[in-house]
Write a protein that holds these residues in place. Structure first.
Motif, PDB file in Angstrom:
ATOM      1  N   TYR A  69     -56.736  37.390 -13.750  1.00  0.00           N
ATOM      2  CA  TYR A  69     -55.934  38.267 -12.893  1.00  0.00           C
ATOM      3  C   TYR A  69     -56.759  38.728 -11.698  1.00  0.00           C
ATOM      4  CZ  TYR A  69     -52.507  41.779 -11.584  1.00  0.00           C
ATOM      5  OH  TYR A  69     -51.558  42.491 -10.895  1.00  0.00           O
ATOM      6  N   MET A  70     -56.298  38.421 -10.504  1.00  0.00           N
ATOM      7  CA  MET A  70     -56.955  38.844  -9.272  1.00  0.00           C
ATOM      8  C   MET A  70     -56.108  38.411  -8.082  1.00  0.00           C
ATOM      9  SD  MET A  70     -60.036  36.027  -8.818  1.00  0.00           S
ATOM     10  CE  MET A  70     -60.712  36.280 -10.455  1.00  0.00           C
ATOM     11  N   ARG A  71     -56.479  38.917  -6.918  1.00  0.00           N
ATOM     12  CA  ARG A  71     -55.908  38.402  -5.680  1.00  0.00           C
ATOM     13  C   ARG A  71     -56.772  37.239  -5.189  1.00  0.00           C
ATOM     14  NH1 ARG A  71     -55.984  40.756  -1.201  1.00  0.00           N
ATOM     15  NH2 ARG A  71     -57.424  42.472  -1.601  1.00  0.00           N
ATOM     16  N   ARG A  72     -56.178  36.382  -4.375  1.00  0.00           N
ATOM     17  CA  ARG A  72     -56.908  35.295  -3.726  1.00  0.00           C
ATOM     18  C   ARG A  72     -56.800  35.499  -2.218  1.00  0.00           C
ATOM     19  NH1 ARG A  72     -55.134  35.099  -9.067  1.00  0.00           N
ATOM     20  NH2 ARG A  72     -56.399  33.586 -10.194  1.00  0.00           N
ATOM     21  N   ASN A  73     -57.871  35.241  -1.478  1.00  0.00           N
ATOM     22  CA  ASN A  73     -57.805  35.497  -0.041  1.00  0.00           C
ATOM     23  C   ASN A  73     -57.365  34.262   0.738  1.00  0.00           C
ATOM     24  OD1 ASN A  73     -60.050  33.838  -0.005  1.00  0.00           O
ATOM     25  ND2 ASN A  73     -61.260  35.166   1.337  1.00  0.00           N
ATOM     26  N   TYR A  74     -56.563  33.414   0.078  1.00  0.00           N
ATOM     27  CA  TYR A  74     -56.069  32.195   0.711  1.00  0.00           C
ATOM     28  C   TYR A  74     -54.640  31.933   0.246  1.00  0.00           C
ATOM     29  CZ  TYR A  74     -57.603  30.522  -3.873  1.00  0.00           C
ATOM     30  OH  TYR A  74     -57.800  30.384  -5.223  1.00  0.00           O
ATOM     31  N   TYR A  75     -53.980  31.014   0.915  1.00  0.00           N
ATOM     32  CA  TYR A  75     -52.625  30.617   0.563  1.00  0.00           C
ATOM     33  C   TYR A  75     -52.705  29.373  -0.328  1.00  0.00           C
ATOM     34  CZ  TYR A  75     -51.203  33.628   4.440  1.00  0.00           C
ATOM     35  OH  TYR A  75     -51.006  34.692   5.283  1.00  0.00           O
TER      36      TYR A  75
END
Length: 339
Positions: free
Chosen positions: A70-76
């Motif tokens: 679980y985390m955000r990603r700094n890309y699409y």
């Protein structure tokens, strides 16, 4: 004479500090970490100094990691997969079984569990960062995001025929990416736009009620998501990206007058009012719950000079930042006394 707050109030403030610290510790996966964590070959452009390059890649996918934390990603990321998947977003769980196309972006925090190590058939993973986006690509991504409520993960279930159609377009992306044509980026961007527009078309066919949604309502939601996505500010070294109505309108690919009209109609408040209201709320939280200097707080909220920040806060609250900062120091002293 110093008035000591009640123990319950002190405890409440302590919890606020703890929550702020946890938010600041949020994990965000970089695109380099994606390649490292998945044991994939790292493209050479990723290793260049940060901020000097845009990045795009298209990967074939058969063997898959069973879980992504679980985390955000700094890309699409756009994934074409035929598998059984379980996405977790906060306290919401989304289960998908069968062919689908999944879109994720830097604002989404989620985990992923795959029930099978391999896709049932060949899939694709498409990655690109913010620097790679063109204005046209940003616009169509916004249209896609507008279809989804906050409690729905951006995926679209596909029929077998639709899956095979998308496979052809992803193969086209792969061929262009590995080719040497001078204008291959232009072809790649147009193929991406085609893929996203087709996804929108299929989603509207699956959910006809979405066609009845007013675009102004979707624009209001998109604006609020962009505004709220800048907060909380997690470091005095970081600054919010969008502070003026024009900056928000440019990011949302609409005229500033249209944005203001939509917000005024939908919320009763102007674009400027909503932005300033949110900045005041964040300023108060930072002044009361962090040890950052007034200059650092002002800079993190987009004010070039401390006096501009002081004037702004006094105009909206009637007090200078130093008033709230002093109250924070007294509160911390009280906490230490009772700890």
């Amino acid at each position: 004479m110093v008035v000591v707050e009640s123990k319950s109030k002190i405890k409440e403030n302590c919890l606020s500090l703890i929550c702020l610290s946890l938010i600041a510790m949020e994990t965000v996966e970089s695109i380099l970490q994606y390649y490292q964590n998945t044991n994939k070959e790292i493209p050479t452009d990723i290793l260049l100094p940060k901020g000097e390059t845009s990045h795009f890649n298209i990967l074939e996918s058969m063997n898959c990691l069973l879980t992504f934390p679980y985390m955000r990603r700094n890309y699409y990321k756009i994934c074409l997969v035929d598998n059984s998947l379980v996405y977790q977003m906060g306290d919401r769980k989304i289960e998908i079984d069968g062919p689908c196309i999944v879109f994720s972006n830097p604002t989404l925090a989620y985990s992923l569990e795959r029930k099978y190590e391999c896709n049932r058939r060949k899939g694709y993973i498409c990655l690109f960062n913010e620097d790679y986006l063109t204005g046209d690509l940003k616009a169509v991504l916004l249209k896609l995001n507008a279809l989804y409520q906050d409690d729905v993960f951006p995926y679209i279930k596909l029929t077998n025929e639709e899956y095979e159609m998308f496979s052809l377009y992803f193969k086209g992306l792969r061929d262009e990416y590995t080719g040497s044509f001078e204008y291959r980026k232009e072809i790649i961007v147009n193929l991406l736009r085609l893929i996203i527009y087709l996804a929108i078309k299929i989603q509207l066919q699956h959910c006809p009620e979405l066609k009845q949604q007013d675009f102004s309502d979707r624009l209001v939601r998109a604006f609020m998501k962009l505004l709220d996505g800048q907060f909380p500010v997690d470091s005095p070294k970081h600054s919010i990206h969008f502070k003026t109505p024009a900056e928000f309108a440019d990011k949302l690919n609409v005229h500033v007058n249209h944005l203001n009209h939509s917000l005024k109609t939908g919320t009763g408040k102007s674009t400027t009012h909503l932005i300033q209201e949110r900045i005041v709320t964040e300023a108060m939280d930072l002044l009361k719950n962090t040890d950052w200097s007034i200059s650092e707080i002002g800079n993190s909220l987009g004010f070039e000079y401390p006096q501009h920040f002081s004037h702004f806060l006094k105009k909206h609250t009637g007090q200078n930042p130093s008033f709230y900062k002093k109250a924070n120091i007294l509160n911390i002293s009280a906490i230490n006394k009772f700890s």
